[in-house]
Design a protein around this motif. Structure first.
Motif, PDB file in Angstrom:
ATOM      1  N   ASP A  56       0.876  -1.250  -0.185  1.00  0.00           N
ATOM      2  CA  ASP A  56      -0.052   0.167  -0.106  1.00  0.00           C
ATOM      3  C   ASP A  56       1.036   1.308  -0.017  1.00  0.00           C
ATOM      4  O   ASP A  56       1.736   1.472   0.940  1.00  0.00           O
ATOM      5  N   PHE A  57       0.814   2.002  -1.095  1.00  0.00           N
ATOM      6  CA  PHE A  57       1.684   3.318  -1.125  1.00  0.00           C
ATOM      7  C   PHE A  57       0.648   4.492  -1.211  1.00  0.00           C
ATOM      8  O   PHE A  57       0.199   4.779  -2.396  1.00  0.00           O
ATOM      9  N   PRO A  58       0.442   5.322  -0.294  1.00  0.00           N
ATOM     10  CA  PRO A  58      -0.189   6.424  -0.203  1.00  0.00           C
ATOM     11  C   PRO A  58       0.466   7.659  -1.026  1.00  0.00           C
ATOM     12  O   PRO A  58      -0.298   8.350  -1.536  1.00  0.00           O
ATOM     13  N   SER A  59       1.711   7.394  -1.201  1.00  0.00           N
ATOM     14  CA  SER A  59       2.327   8.188  -1.908  1.00  0.00           C
ATOM     15  C   SER A  59       3.690   7.340  -2.121  1.00  0.00           C
ATOM     16  O   SER A  59       3.861   6.243  -1.629  1.00  0.00           O
ATOM     17  N   PHE A  60       4.443   7.614  -3.184  1.00  0.00           N
ATOM     18  CA  PHE A  60       5.630   6.973  -4.014  1.00  0.00           C
ATOM     19  C   PHE A  60       7.087   7.299  -3.513  1.00  0.00           C
ATOM     20  O   PHE A  60       7.334   8.769  -3.398  1.00  0.00           O
ATOM     21  N   SER A  61       7.658   6.425  -3.419  1.00  0.00           N
ATOM     22  CA  SER A  61       9.429   6.822  -3.296  1.00  0.00           C
ATOM     23  C   SER A  61      10.043   6.161  -3.879  1.00  0.00           C
ATOM     24  O   SER A  61       9.846   5.004  -4.644  1.00  0.00           O
ATOM     25  N   PRO A  62      11.333   6.647  -4.308  1.00  0.00           N
ATOM     26  CA  PRO A  62      12.334   5.878  -5.424  1.00  0.00           C
ATOM     27  C   PRO A  62      12.719   4.565  -5.227  1.00  0.00           C
ATOM     28  O   PRO A  62      12.869   3.727  -6.190  1.00  0.00           O
ATOM     29  N   ARG A  63      12.838   4.277  -4.017  1.00  0.00           N
ATOM     30  CA  ARG A  63      13.388   2.812  -3.665  1.00  0.00           C
ATOM     31  C   ARG A  63      12.636   1.901  -3.922  1.00  0.00           C
ATOM     32  O   ARG A  63      12.987   0.423  -4.275  1.00  0.00           O
ATOM     33  N   ASN A  64      11.297   1.884  -4.212  1.00  0.00           N
ATOM     34  CA  ASN A  64      10.435   0.735  -4.593  1.00  0.00           C
ATOM     35  C   ASN A  64      10.023   0.818  -6.017  1.00  0.00           C
ATOM     36  O   ASN A  64       9.406  -0.135  -6.235  1.00  0.00           O
ATOM     37  N   PHE A  65      10.492   1.575  -6.789  1.00  0.00           N
ATOM     38  CA  PHE A  65      10.088   1.489  -8.130  1.00  0.00           C
ATOM     39  C   PHE A  65      11.266   1.856  -9.259  1.00  0.00           C
ATOM     40  O   PHE A  65      12.098   2.413  -8.988  1.00  0.00           O
ATOM     41  N   THR A  66      10.970   1.187 -10.513  1.00  0.00           N
ATOM     42  CA  THR A  66      11.721   1.282 -11.540  1.00  0.00           C
ATOM     43  C   THR A  66      10.981   2.209 -12.638  1.00  0.00           C
ATOM     44  O   THR A  66       9.700   2.101 -12.805  1.00  0.00           O
ATOM     45  N   LEU A  67      11.633   3.450 -12.948  1.00  0.00           N
ATOM     46  CA  LEU A  67      11.184   4.414 -13.859  1.00  0.00           C
ATOM     47  C   LEU A  67      11.750   4.049 -14.999  1.00  0.00           C
ATOM     48  O   LEU A  67      12.990   4.205 -15.307  1.00  0.00           O
ATOM     49  N   LEU A  68      11.020   4.136 -16.329  1.00  0.00           N
ATOM     50  CA  LEU A  68      11.512   4.016 -17.641  1.00  0.00           C
ATOM     51  C   LEU A  68      11.057   5.134 -18.424  1.00  0.00           C
ATOM     52  O   LEU A  68       9.856   5.657 -18.482  1.00  0.00           O
ATOM     53  N   GLY A  69      11.732   5.543 -19.403  1.00  0.00           N
ATOM     54  CA  GLY A  69      11.221   6.542 -20.497  1.00  0.00           C
ATOM     55  C   GLY A  69      11.061   7.883 -19.761  1.00  0.00           C
ATOM     56  O   GLY A  69      12.031   8.380 -19.210  1.00  0.00           O
ATOM     57  N   ASP A  70       9.964   8.657 -20.165  1.00  0.00           N
ATOM     58  CA  ASP A  70       9.558   9.823 -19.636  1.00  0.00           C
ATOM     59  C   ASP A  70       9.062   9.798 -18.210  1.00  0.00           C
ATOM     60  O   ASP A  70       8.765  11.028 -17.651  1.00  0.00           O
TER      61      ASP A  70
ATOM     62  N   SER B  91       0.511  15.965 -28.384  1.00  0.00           N
ATOM     63  CA  SER B  91      -0.463  16.108 -27.371  1.00  0.00           C
ATOM     64  C   SER B  91       0.086  16.693 -26.126  1.00  0.00           C
ATOM     65  O   SER B  91       1.518  16.481 -25.937  1.00  0.00           O
ATOM     66  N   THR B  92      -0.539  17.487 -25.209  1.00  0.00           N
ATOM     67  CA  THR B  92       0.175  17.893 -23.940  1.00  0.00           C
ATOM     68  C   THR B  92      -0.538  17.138 -22.887  1.00  0.00           C
ATOM     69  O   THR B  92      -0.568  17.755 -21.757  1.00  0.00           O
ATOM     70  N   GLU B  93      -1.221  16.099 -22.971  1.00  0.00           N
ATOM     71  CA  GLU B  93      -1.895  15.268 -21.959  1.00  0.00           C
ATOM     72  C   GLU B  93      -0.986  14.879 -20.841  1.00  0.00           C
ATOM     73  O   GLU B  93       0.288  14.562 -21.237  1.00  0.00           O
ATOM     74  N   LEU B  94      -1.482  15.060 -19.528  1.00  0.00           N
ATOM     75  CA  LEU B  94      -0.431  14.361 -18.711  1.00  0.00           C
ATOM     76  C   LEU B  94      -1.238  13.346 -17.592  1.00  0.00           C
ATOM     77  O   LEU B  94      -2.443  13.340 -17.774  1.00  0.00           O
ATOM     78  N   HIS B  95      -0.374  12.348 -17.483  1.00  0.00           N
ATOM     79  CA  HIS B  95      -0.820  11.358 -16.594  1.00  0.00           C
ATOM     80  C   HIS B  95      -0.326  10.875 -15.415  1.00  0.00           C
ATOM     81  O   HIS B  95       1.078  10.891 -15.256  1.00  0.00           O
ATOM     82  N   LEU B  96      -1.016  11.062 -14.364  1.00  0.00           N
ATOM     83  CA  LEU B  96      -0.419  11.075 -12.940  1.00  0.00           C
ATOM     84  C   LEU B  96      -0.954  10.181 -12.146  1.00  0.00           C
ATOM     85  O   LEU B  96      -2.335  10.031 -12.118  1.00  0.00           O
ATOM     86  N   ILE B  97      -0.010   9.407 -11.504  1.00  0.00           N
ATOM     87  CA  ILE B  97      -0.680   8.364 -10.335  1.00  0.00           C
ATOM     88  C   ILE B  97      -0.353   8.849  -9.086  1.00  0.00           C
ATOM     89  O   ILE B  97       0.612   9.049  -8.738  1.00  0.00           O
ATOM     90  N   GLU B  98      -1.321   8.843  -8.186  1.00  0.00           N
ATOM     91  CA  GLU B  98      -1.426   9.635  -7.075  1.00  0.00           C
ATOM     92  C   GLU B  98      -1.063   8.561  -5.822  1.00  0.00           C
ATOM     93  O   GLU B  98      -0.308   8.887  -4.660  1.00  0.00           O
ATOM     94  N   ASN B  99      -1.553   7.335  -5.766  1.00  0.00           N
ATOM     95  CA  ASN B  99      -1.525   6.485  -4.854  1.00  0.00           C
ATOM     96  C   ASN B  99      -1.867   4.975  -5.352  1.00  0.00           C
ATOM     97  O   ASN B  99      -2.477   5.006  -6.567  1.00  0.00           O
ATOM     98  N   TRP B 100      -1.242   4.175  -4.825  1.00  0.00           N
ATOM     99  CA  TRP B 100      -1.635   2.432  -5.252  1.00  0.00           C
ATOM    100  C   TRP B 100      -1.617   1.519  -4.235  1.00  0.00           C
ATOM    101  O   TRP B 100      -0.465   1.543  -3.325  1.00  0.00           O
ATOM    102  N   SER B 101      -2.440   0.539  -4.175  1.00  0.00           N
ATOM    103  CA  SER B 101      -2.345  -0.600  -3.269  1.00  0.00           C
ATOM    104  C   SER B 101      -2.646  -1.708  -4.124  1.00  0.00           C
ATOM    105  O   SER B 101      -3.343  -1.790  -5.218  1.00  0.00           O
ATOM    106  N   PHE B 102      -2.006  -2.633  -3.616  1.00  0.00           N
ATOM    107  CA  PHE B 102      -2.100  -4.298  -4.673  1.00  0.00           C
ATOM    108  C   PHE B 102      -1.977  -5.337  -3.451  1.00  0.00           C
ATOM    109  O   PHE B 102      -1.227  -5.282  -2.690  1.00  0.00           O
ATOM    110  N   GLN B 103      -2.837  -6.268  -3.983  1.00  0.00           N
ATOM    111  CA  GLN B 103      -2.726  -7.447  -3.058  1.00  0.00           C
ATOM    112  C   GLN B 103      -3.157  -8.926  -4.042  1.00  0.00           C
ATOM    113  O   GLN B 103      -3.730  -8.753  -4.942  1.00  0.00           O
ATOM    114  N   THR B 104      -2.397 -10.000  -3.553  1.00  0.00           N
ATOM    115  CA  THR B 104      -2.863 -11.216  -4.219  1.00  0.00           C
ATOM    116  C   THR B 104      -3.300 -12.148  -3.302  1.00  0.00           C
ATOM    117  O   THR B 104      -3.054 -11.916  -1.971  1.00  0.00           O
TER     118      THR B 104
END
Length: 663
Positions: free
Chosen positions: A24-38, A235-248
């Motif tokens: 559960d990420f109410p906000s994001f930090s660099p250590r948990n994610f891999t960012l590619l491209g833009d 286009s000038t469209e912006l795509h933002l993710i604010e929070n994320w939770s996931f479970q199996t």
């Protein structure tokens, strides 16, 4: 329980537990994610595309760092899962929109998809990377992917043509409204259902916006990565993710297995059979005979064995060299299988003919395919290898899909998906003469599809692909009359930004660019010229070179349309069989695009990307001069016209001295 990490389990940093996991990420930090491209991370929010005030093309993706167990091979069970996230799709310029974002499951965490309609999901230049399960939130109406509108949610599996779509507007939700939208995606393996819910609030709705009956077990690896991707094009469209939770929810316990009683294997050993001794005299006679006949027999065997081995080695070497190149590519068929599927390559199964050979209709495992067979193994080998090595690495919805191949018994065979509506040439000119011309929406969609696939070949592949034989007989039509480009026997690979290699002129008269005939240098601009002729052919319903209705003179289609345009009568070029049932602005646009692409001056021709943008109303139509640009030169070639025509076209001249003059 710690926010932003795994709940209720101890995690190996390199592998997620197969039983149960959640984060559960109410906000994001660099250590948990891999960012590619833009993509980027700013103030705890993930941005997937560039934040610019001017229209641009952008693609970005973000992966959760650790793979997650989704499929148990031993039990053949897929894990159920659920995810919730909140996102913005905003735009500084309300008139500049597209293309959207997606939540996905991927077998790797390295693939960065292409911009535009690919949603950052589909890196179409890498065949082995195009595997994913995704839910798309699409904000652009794209005919190439059978989109229903510019505001839809869809389930995608290894393709951007959604298995099923739904319109969020039915629940009052506009994806590009700029409002914070919360999405829930639930998959239950025991029910075989995937559900998508959307809301402007944090309360989960009672009814899903999208529900699909689907078994994901065939589409999930034991371990998959989860993440998001998005893209734009002009286009000038912006795509933002604010929070994320996931479970199996793990795997159901395995039922006790019953095993048959063990049966011990017994091996009976037979005693050796004794060999009785013979007299010394008999041994001497036998030795003398063997001493005389043995060497002679050995020499004969050696010669025969060497000849057979050499022949076999040559065949095996050729086959192995191909197999090495295609380890991860299309399926290898056996000759016996293809022979049976085509009734022994019976003449009644022939559905097409070309320079390479015949094309047969084949029935393979309950599906219909097209099998392309070379005329001569030696003469066709170069074309076979060219087509196989190129198209095996390509993936695009407007390409005829290669299903497999066979190099056996001296035969060169390619297996393609079957195109139920045949070639554009036949539908446009032969079937239409019986009163069934292509309706205008199909024609316009064909133009867009061809522009899309040529943009991909010229600018989006790892190596630029020059087709060299763009013509209506090489454009196939699927069940929906969508264009599929085929026949790569003349195609050439080259690195981007490298000088073109001078080659023997090949192609079909009427579609060949003037500079190609003169210098024999194939470039992306020679493909653009062929595309321009095809577009004029589609809009006008006339062949590139036709005899006048009254008289013996031959009329060049490009010259004819340009003449009408210079006189202000361009709409008179429209196919009369359409009976005026077409969109005038689209007709004008296609005719002008056709003339722009067929400009005798190669430097004035647009790129296929620009053409694609024009047809999608993302760029202004090019200015076409009223008077045909003049280009004149003569050339003495050591070939007849028949020698430089790749297929059996209706060509009645064989002069070696000719003049090309446009104007």
């Amino acid at each position: 329980m710690e926010k932003g990490g795994f709940l209720g389990q101890t995690m190996d940093p390199s592998l997620v537990s197969a039983k149960h996991m959640s984060f559960d990420f109410p906000s994001f930090s660099p250590r948990n994610f891999t960012l590619l491209g833009d993509s980027y991370l700013r103030r705890g929010v993930i941005g997937l595309t560039r934040e610019l005030g001017v229209p641009s093309s952008s693609s970005g993706s973000v992966f959760y760092n650790y793979p997650i167990a989704f499929f148990n091979q031993e039990l053949n069970i897929t894990a159920s899962f659920s995810t919730k996230f909140s996102f913005f799709i905003n735009n500084r310029n309300p008139t500049s929109f597209g293309d959207g974002l997606a939540f996905f499951l991927s077998p790797d965490n390295q693939t960065l998809g292409s911009p535009g309609g690919y949603l950052g999901l589909f890196n179409s230049s890498q065949l082995t990377k195009n595997k994913f399960v995704a839910v798309e939130f699409d904000t652009r109406f794209n005919l190439n992917f059978n989109d229903p509108n510019e505001n839809h949610v869809g389930l995608d599996i290894d393709s951007l043509i959604s298995i099923k779509t739904a319109d969020p507007m039915l629940q009052g939700i506009i994806l590009k409204s700029g409002n914070l939208i919360t999405a829930w995606i639930d998959y239950r393996n025991e029910d075989g259902k995937l559900k998508v819910f959307l809301s402007y609030s944090n309360l989960k709705p009672k009814d899903p916006i999208l529900m699909v009956d689907i078994d994901l077990s065939d589409h999930l690896n034991p371990y998959m990565y989860v993440g998001f991707s998005a893209s734009t094009e002009g286009s000038t469209e912006l795509h933002l993710i604010e929070n994320w939770s996931f479970q199996t929810f793990g795997f159901h316990p395995i039922r006790p297995r019953t095993h048959p009683h063990n049966v011990s294997d017994t091996v009976t050993l037979k005693p050796p059979i004794p060999v009785s001794d013979t007299t010394k005299k008999h041994h001497k006679r036998l030795g003398l005979g063997l001493g005389i006949a043995g060497p002679a027999f050995f020499c004969c065997v050696l010669v025969v064995f060497g000849w057979v081995s050499l022949k076999k080695w040559r065949g095996v070497t050729t086959e192995k060299s191909l197999k090495v190149e295609l380890v991860t590519g299309p399926r290898e068929f056996s000759y016996r299988e293809l022979k049976s599927a085509t009734k022994g390559f019976h003449s009644s199964r022939i559905i097409g003919q070309g320079a390479f050979g015949n094309v047969y209709k084949a029935f393979l495992s309950g599906t219909i395919s097209a099998v392309k067979r070379s005329k001569h193994s030696h003469e066709g080998k170069t074309e076979f290898l060219a087509e196989l090595s190129i198209i095996a690495c390509l993936r695009h919805k407007n390409l005829v899909q290669l299903q497999g191949w066979c190099v056996e018994k001296g035969e060169l065979l390619l297996v393609y998906e079957f195109m139920s509506n045949g070639s554009l040439d036949k539908v446009l000119h032969q079937e239409s003469e019986l009163g069934n011309p292509l309706k205008w929406p199909y024609r316009y969609n064909i133009a867009i599809g061809l522009a899309s696939v040529l943009t991909y070949l010229h600018q989006e592949c790892e190596q630029q692909v020059i087709h060299r034989d763009i013509k209506t007989s090489n454009v196939m039509l699927d069940a929906n009359f969508s264009a599929r480009l085929g026949d790569f026997g003349l195609a050439r690979l080259m690195d981007h930004d490298k000088s073109p290699v001078s080659t023997l002129t090949a192609g079909t008269m009427g579609y060949l660019a003037p500079e190609y005939l003169q210098y024999g240098k194939a470039t992306d601009k020679t493909d653009v010229f062929g595309y321009g002729v095809v577009i004029l052919e589609v809009t006008c319903g006339r062949r590139p070179i036709e005899r006048e209705q009254e008289g013996e003179n031959m009329v060049n289609l490009v010259d004819w349309v340009w003449g009408l345009y210079s006189e202000g009568r361009i709409f008179e070029a429209a196919d009369k069989r359409l009976n005026g049932e077409f969109h005038e602005e689209e007709m004008r646009k296609l005719l002008l695009v056709g003339l722009s692409c067929a400009n005798p001056d190669s430097t004035e021709r647009p790129t296929m990307r620009r053409v694609f943008q024009i047809l999608n109303n993302e760029a202004e139509t090019l200015i076409v001069p009223k008077v045909t640009p003049t280009l004149s030169f003569s050339s003495r070639l050591p070939l007849s016209l028949e020698d430089i025509v790749s297929d059996n076209e209706d060509c009645e001249t064989s002069e070696t001295m000719f003049e090309i003059k446009v104007g």
